[in-house]
Design a protein around this motif. Structure first.
Motif, PDB file in Angstrom:
ATOM      1  N   UNK A  92       1.176 -29.660 -40.074  1.00  0.00           N
ATOM      2  CA  UNK A  92       0.917 -30.732 -39.108  1.00  0.00           C
ATOM      3  C   UNK A  92      -0.479 -31.290 -39.331  1.00  0.00           C
ATOM      4  N   UNK A  93      -0.575 -32.616 -39.281  1.00  0.00           N
ATOM      5  CA  UNK A  93      -1.847 -33.297 -39.517  1.00  0.00           C
ATOM      6  C   UNK A  93      -1.776 -34.710 -38.956  1.00  0.00           C
ATOM      7  N   UNK A  94      -2.938 -35.342 -38.831  1.00  0.00           N
ATOM      8  CA  UNK A  94      -2.953 -36.732 -38.391  1.00  0.00           C
ATOM      9  C   UNK A  94      -2.508 -37.636 -39.532  1.00  0.00           C
ATOM     10  N   UNK A  95      -1.667 -38.580 -39.198  1.00  0.00           N
ATOM     11  CA  UNK A  95      -1.132 -39.580 -40.125  1.00  0.00           C
ATOM     12  C   UNK A  95      -2.264 -40.512 -40.540  1.00  0.00           C
ATOM     13  N   UNK A 127      -1.020 -38.010 -45.450  1.00  0.00           N
ATOM     14  CA  UNK A 127      -1.912 -36.964 -44.932  1.00  0.00           C
ATOM     15  C   UNK A 127      -3.347 -37.475 -44.891  1.00  0.00           C
ATOM     16  N   UNK A 128      -3.904 -37.559 -43.695  1.00  0.00           N
ATOM     17  CA  UNK A 128      -5.287 -38.012 -43.510  1.00  0.00           C
ATOM     18  C   UNK A 128      -6.289 -36.931 -43.915  1.00  0.00           C
ATOM     19  N   UNK A 129      -5.822 -35.700 -44.090  1.00  0.00           N
ATOM     20  CA  UNK A 129      -6.714 -34.580 -44.367  1.00  0.00           C
ATOM     21  C   UNK A 129      -7.196 -33.878 -43.104  1.00  0.00           C
ATOM     22  N   UNK A 130      -6.841 -34.412 -41.943  1.00  0.00           N
ATOM     23  CA  UNK A 130      -7.247 -33.834 -40.663  1.00  0.00           C
ATOM     24  C   UNK A 130      -6.079 -33.028 -40.088  1.00  0.00           C
ATOM     25  N   UNK A 131      -6.180 -31.708 -40.179  1.00  0.00           N
ATOM     26  CA  UNK A 131      -5.096 -30.824 -39.744  1.00  0.00           C
ATOM     27  C   UNK A 131      -4.954 -30.804 -38.224  1.00  0.00           C
ATOM     28  N   UNK A 154      11.823 -33.049 -43.865  1.00  0.00           N
ATOM     29  CA  UNK A 154      11.635 -34.334 -43.205  1.00  0.00           C
ATOM     30  C   UNK A 154      10.347 -34.324 -42.405  1.00  0.00           C
ATOM     31  N   UNK A 155       9.968 -35.514 -41.946  1.00  0.00           N
ATOM     32  CA  UNK A 155       8.759 -35.674 -41.140  1.00  0.00           C
ATOM     33  C   UNK A 155       9.131 -36.146 -39.740  1.00  0.00           C
ATOM     34  N   UNK A 156       8.596 -35.477 -38.739  1.00  0.00           N
ATOM     35  CA  UNK A 156       8.588 -36.000 -37.383  1.00  0.00           C
ATOM     36  C   UNK A 156       7.161 -36.423 -37.110  1.00  0.00           C
ATOM     37  N   UNK A 157       6.980 -37.670 -36.716  1.00  0.00           N
ATOM     38  CA  UNK A 157       5.685 -38.156 -36.257  1.00  0.00           C
ATOM     39  C   UNK A 157       5.750 -38.210 -34.740  1.00  0.00           C
ATOM     40  N   UNK A 158       4.743 -37.654 -34.078  1.00  0.00           N
ATOM     41  CA  UNK A 158       4.682 -37.657 -32.622  1.00  0.00           C
ATOM     42  C   UNK A 158       3.363 -38.282 -32.186  1.00  0.00           C
ATOM     43  N   UNK A 159       3.421 -39.050 -31.111  1.00  0.00           N
ATOM     44  CA  UNK A 159       2.212 -39.696 -30.585  1.00  0.00           C
ATOM     45  C   UNK A 159       1.425 -38.702 -29.751  1.00  0.00           C
ATOM     46  N   UNK A 160       0.147 -38.619 -30.061  1.00  0.00           N
ATOM     47  CA  UNK A 160      -0.778 -37.862 -29.226  1.00  0.00           C
ATOM     48  C   UNK A 160      -1.149 -38.790 -28.069  1.00  0.00           C
ATOM     49  N   UNK A 161      -0.711 -38.456 -26.871  1.00  0.00           N
ATOM     50  CA  UNK A 161      -0.908 -39.342 -25.713  1.00  0.00           C
ATOM     51  C   UNK A 161      -2.378 -39.544 -25.365  1.00  0.00           C
ATOM     52  N   UNK A 162      -3.237 -38.581 -25.722  1.00  0.00           N
ATOM     53  CA  UNK A 162      -4.648 -38.707 -25.323  1.00  0.00           C
ATOM     54  C   UNK A 162      -5.412 -39.734 -26.153  1.00  0.00           C
ATOM     55  N   UNK A 200      -2.909 -41.456 -31.431  1.00  0.00           N
ATOM     56  CA  UNK A 200      -2.785 -41.265 -32.881  1.00  0.00           C
ATOM     57  C   UNK A 200      -1.468 -40.572 -33.211  1.00  0.00           C
ATOM     58  N   UNK A 201      -0.943 -40.869 -34.387  1.00  0.00           N
ATOM     59  CA  UNK A 201       0.256 -40.194 -34.866  1.00  0.00           C
ATOM     60  C   UNK A 201      -0.109 -38.832 -35.426  1.00  0.00           C
ATOM     61  N   UNK A 202       0.663 -37.832 -35.053  1.00  0.00           N
ATOM     62  CA  UNK A 202       0.591 -36.507 -35.657  1.00  0.00           C
ATOM     63  C   UNK A 202       1.857 -36.349 -36.482  1.00  0.00           C
ATOM     64  N   UNK A 203       1.695 -36.064 -37.771  1.00  0.00           N
ATOM     65  CA  UNK A 203       2.844 -35.894 -38.658  1.00  0.00           C
ATOM     66  C   UNK A 203       3.132 -34.409 -38.826  1.00  0.00           C
ATOM     67  N   UNK A 204       4.384 -34.043 -38.617  1.00  0.00           N
ATOM     68  CA  UNK A 204       4.849 -32.663 -38.785  1.00  0.00           C
ATOM     69  C   UNK A 204       5.862 -32.643 -39.919  1.00  0.00           C
TER      70      UNK A 204
END
Length: 173
Positions: free
Chosen positions: A4-7, A20-24, A98-106, A109-113
């Protein structure tokens, strides 16, 4: 184990690439936005999660060029449109990835899993998300449901006023 990381939000690159943004992102961060992850090396462990969380129904889906033919890319584009559901979305990866992208509500930003065999991910009702395959273009997954499947995807921004979205956001407070 899920990666998991930021898109990186680079829309000029195919959405099936890693982005992968490189930010885990840690499992704790995923839990804070309501996502539940468990590595289940056996179906017996999936069955236990289903029992513990009261999932009564399931099916298996295979998404690939072989299963969908020329409809693969249009189907992936539909899955990749940002949306939410009024029920939890539960996926267990049997084969492929596969990838699930989820929105970080705070911070929005997209978090890619990246999910691979053995990964089980539960997304809460009301969370914005999207799905795509990796460049491997294949996944076989078990979908679990509390009751009968509800396939309605509510798109953003139309779903911003959905009561399920409001309940989700309130639960994060």
């Amino acid at each position: 184990m899920v990666e998991a990381y930021y898109h990186d939000n680079d829309d000029s690159v195919d959405f099936r690439e890693p982005h992968n943004s490189g930010e885990k992102v840690s499992l704790e961060q995923l839990a804070r936005i309501g996502a539940f992850y468990k590595f289940c090396p056996t179906l017996k462990e999936v069955d236990q999660v289903a029992l513990d969380r009261a999932y009564k129904n399931r099916d298996t889906v295979s998404i690939s060029k072989e299963s969908l033919g020329d409809a693969l890319l249009p189907k992936l584009q539909t899955f990749y449109a940002e949306h939410l559901h009024e029920d939890e979305e539960i996926r267990y990866i049997v084969d492929g990835e596969g990838y699930f992208d989820v929105r970080n509500a705070s911070d929005d930003r997209w978090i890619r899993c990246k999910l691979t065999p053995g990964d089980l991910l539960v997304l809460p009702a009301g969370i914005y998300h999207r799905f795509t395959l990796t460049t491997q273009n294949y996944v076989k997954a078990i979908r679990l449901f509390k009751d009968e499947p509800k396939w309605v995807a509510h798109s953003r921004p139309d779903a911003d006023g959905n009561p399920i979205r409001s309940e989700y956001l309130a639960a994060l407070q």
